[in-house]
Design a protein around this motif. Structure first.
Motif, short mmCIF file in Angstrom:
data_model
loop_
_atom_site.label_atom_id
_atom_site.label_comp_id
_atom_site.label_asym_id
_atom_site.label_seq_id
_atom_site.Cartn_x
_atom_site.Cartn_y
_atom_site.Cartn_z
N PRO A 366 0.82 -1.22 0.00
CA PRO A 366 0.00 0.00 0.00
C PRO A 366 0.86 1.27 0.00
O PRO A 366 1.88 1.31 0.69
CB PRO A 366 -0.78 -0.09 1.32
CG PRO A 366 -0.63 -1.48 1.80
CD PRO A 366 0.54 -2.10 1.13
N ASN A 367 0.41 2.26 -0.75
CA ASN A 367 1.01 3.60 -0.80
C ASN A 367 2.39 3.68 -1.42
O ASN A 367 3.01 4.74 -1.41
CB ASN A 367 1.09 4.23 0.61
CG ASN A 367 -0.25 4.28 1.28
OD1 ASN A 367 -1.20 4.77 0.68
ND2 ASN A 367 -0.36 3.75 2.48
N ILE A 369 4.53 4.28 -4.42
CA ILE A 369 4.28 4.82 -5.77
C ILE A 369 5.52 4.75 -6.67
O ILE A 369 5.42 4.98 -7.87
CB ILE A 369 3.71 6.27 -5.72
CG1 ILE A 369 4.67 7.22 -4.99
CG2 ILE A 369 2.33 6.28 -5.09
CD1 ILE A 369 4.23 8.68 -5.05
N LEU A 382 6.64 7.03 -1.20
CA LEU A 382 5.29 6.76 -0.71
C LEU A 382 4.35 7.88 -1.13
O LEU A 382 4.78 9.03 -1.31
CB LEU A 382 5.31 6.67 0.83
CG LEU A 382 6.25 5.62 1.43
CD1 LEU A 382 6.23 5.70 2.96
CD2 LEU A 382 5.88 4.22 0.95
N ASP A 383 3.10 7.53 -1.28
CA ASP A 383 2.08 8.51 -1.58
C ASP A 383 1.88 9.38 -0.33
O ASP A 383 1.56 8.84 0.73
CB ASP A 383 0.79 7.73 -1.91
CG ASP A 383 -0.17 8.58 -2.69
OD1 ASP A 383 0.23 9.67 -3.15
OD2 ASP A 383 -1.34 8.15 -2.83
N ILE A 385 0.33 11.58 2.62
CA ILE A 385 -1.01 11.72 3.20
C ILE A 385 -1.52 13.11 2.80
O ILE A 385 -0.78 14.09 2.91
CB ILE A 385 -0.94 11.63 4.75
CG1 ILE A 385 -0.40 10.26 5.16
CG2 ILE A 385 -2.29 11.93 5.39
CD1 ILE A 385 -0.07 10.14 6.65
N ARG A 392 3.79 10.40 6.39
CA ARG A 392 3.73 8.94 6.19
C ARG A 392 5.14 8.33 6.31
O ARG A 392 5.34 7.34 7.00
CB ARG A 392 3.11 8.60 4.83
CG ARG A 392 2.72 7.13 4.78
CD ARG A 392 2.19 6.66 3.44
NE ARG A 392 1.12 7.40 2.85
CZ ARG A 392 -0.19 7.25 3.10
NH1 ARG A 392 -0.59 6.37 3.99
NH2 ARG A 392 -1.09 7.96 2.46
N ASP A 412 8.55 12.24 1.50
CA ASP A 412 7.84 10.97 1.68
C ASP A 412 8.59 9.82 1.01
O ASP A 412 7.98 8.86 0.52
CB ASP A 412 6.40 11.09 1.15
CG ASP A 412 5.48 11.62 2.25
OD1 ASP A 412 5.33 10.92 3.27
OD2 ASP A 412 4.96 12.74 2.13
N ASN A 441 -0.95 0.01 7.92
CA ASN A 441 -1.59 1.28 7.69
C ASN A 441 -0.86 2.52 8.18
O ASN A 441 -1.38 3.23 9.04
CB ASN A 441 -2.94 1.20 8.41
CG ASN A 441 -3.99 1.69 7.48
OD1 ASN A 441 -3.66 2.07 6.35
ND2 ASN A 441 -5.21 1.74 7.93
#
Ligand code: PLP
Length: 442
Positions: A366-367, A369, A382-383, A385, A392, A412, A441
């Motif tokens: 997750p997240n 990119i 990471l994507d 927040i 993040r 990030d 998460n």
């Protein structure tokens, strides 16, 4: 009541920490009290696996006996020798050793105490070189967006990280910047050198046309941009920069503060890419991060241009009290010896494919990119927040620390570069822990 700060040793207020969220840190301190090989020991007695070689510098691993012993011995034998008009043998010996592993033609060494000083030294050498050649109209310096060249005024002027520049007034004048090479739309999840973006080097031609070559002294780039979050040069990009600089009589400076000393599986990135600059800046891995020291390597052509005029005259008005300090030089010699004895540069080259596979196995989490790698450097973007940039990645950093893993984050982006002594099981542990963190998460 005195308004002085409490000066008991465990009071954290007096030390204004560098590049640190001071208030967050002082609420939840993270202190290292020991280190050995691949691990740190924390103040609460935990082991933390070092996936960042300290701060991109502890390439031979922590507390290596040869280096520790060399420092101890040197401190008892010759602690300090004046750096101006006097010398000591180890500074010369280390310079020779450096020249031996450097790209052909970089035959002379100026010492500094950090990467930032290496950069400012290199920029000054470049400006002065043109002047001693009678070409003093070459005063412009060209850097690149997202470049990191330390924190001194020269370095932040040619650097391209906005947060590091915006507070500090007009900086050096006569500086321009090439565009950065990050093209996630085209290159995301590339293993190694990106296919797209080599043509961005032609932006240098545009800048040369704008200012005229006769006003430009030097171009400075990190071969791999590290601190901004690991941007790998696209195929052909560095060679193209070299060609343009040569064509226009502009000096090319490679800032190898991160990429030097085996990080790419070669002594320097210049050798990895087969592109030789006129000036190369180093620090960090030069002494395994143990004693502050940097070195700037320059071509014979540059050095020799200064060697004129009366022989009793100083040729270049620059240097530091600690240039080539005996203890730093001893640490440097022992570090280079450790790299050589243990074949650490070859080891890094052989480990790079395993590192790449482990890193890219995190692709579908997750997240995530983008993932980028070269040598034993890796980054996971990471994507952010929404509305809370950097949070993040910082959460990932804190979680990793709690879980016994040291990573580094910038914006990030998670950036990693383990000591070159890392075994496969260390790499498995790094990516195993990261997998769990990224799945949870954050
Ligand atoms: C490419 C580059 N240049 C210069 C520096 C500055 O080095 P120092 O922090 O030793 O001044 C760094 C530090 O990370 C760097 O990555």
């Amino acid at each position: 009541m005195s308004n002085r700060l409490n000066t008991t040793p465990n009071d954290l207020r007096a030390f204004w920490m560098p590049f640190t969220a001071n208030r967050q840190f002082k609420k939840e301190p993270r202190l290292f009290v020991g280190a050995k090989d691949m691990h740190y020991t924390t103040h609460d007695g935990r082991q933390v696996l070092d996936a960042t070689a300290g701060l991109w510098c502890v390439n031979a691993g922590h507390c290596r006996p040869k280096i520790t012993e060399a420092i101890r011995e040197q401190a008892g034998e010759l602690d300090y020798a004046p750096a101006f008009q006097l010398g000591h043998p180890k500074a010369f010996e280390l310079a020779n050793r450096l020249v031996n592993i450097a790209p052909d033609g970089l035959n002379h060494v100026l010492y500094t105490n950090s990467g930032s000083e290496s950069v400012d030294t290199a920029l000054k050498v470049a400006l002065a070189y043109h002047r001693v050649k009678g070409d003093g109209s070459r005063f412009r310096l060209i850097g690149r967006e997202r470049g990191y060249h330390g924190v001194n005024f020269g370095g932040i002027s040619v650097g391209g990280i906005v947060a590091n520049r915006k507070m500090f007034g007009t900086l050096l004048t006569g500086v321009d910047h090439m565009p950065h090479t990050h093209q996630p739309g085209k290159n995301a999840f590339t293993r190694g050198e990106p296919e797209h973006g080599g043509d961005l080097a032609s932006e240098l031609e545009r800048i040369v046309t704008l200012h005229d070559a006769s006003t430009i002294a030097a171009v400075i780039v990190e071969p791999v941009a590290g601190s901004t979050g690991v941007l790998i040069p696209p195929k052909g990009y560095l060679q193209k920069l070299r060609d343009i600089c040569t064509k226009h009589g502009i000096l090319l400076i490679f800032d190898e503060v991160i990429t030097g000393f085996g990080r790419m599986g070669t002594p320097f990135a210049a050798q990895y890419y087969g592109v030789t600059p006129d000036i190369m800046t180093t620090a960090k891995g030069l002494t395994n991060g143990v004693i502050p020291m940097g070195a700037v390597l320059v071509s014979s052509e540059i050095h020799d241009a200064f060697m004129s005029g009366p022989e009793h005259m100083i040729e270049f008005f620059h240097g530091y009290t600690y240039s080539g300090n005996p203890i730093a030089a001893a640490a440097g010699l022992a570090t280079l010896e450790t790299y050589k004895e243990e074949g650490l540069f070859d080891r890094a080259r052989d480990m790079a494919p395993y590192w790449e596979d482990g890193l890219h196995s995190l692709k579908d989490l997750p997240n995530v990119i983008d993932i980028r790698n070269i040598g034993t450097i890796g980054a996971i973007e990471l994507d952010p927040i929404a509305g809370e940039p950097t949070k993040r990645a910082f959460s990932a950093f804190l979680k990793a620390y709690e879980n016994g893993l040291l990573i580094r984050t910038t914006g990030d982006i998670i950036a990693m570069s383990p000591p070159l002594i890392a075994e496969k099981h260390h790499i498995d542990e790094i990516f195993g822990k990261l997998r769990e963190i990224l799945k949870s998460n954050i």
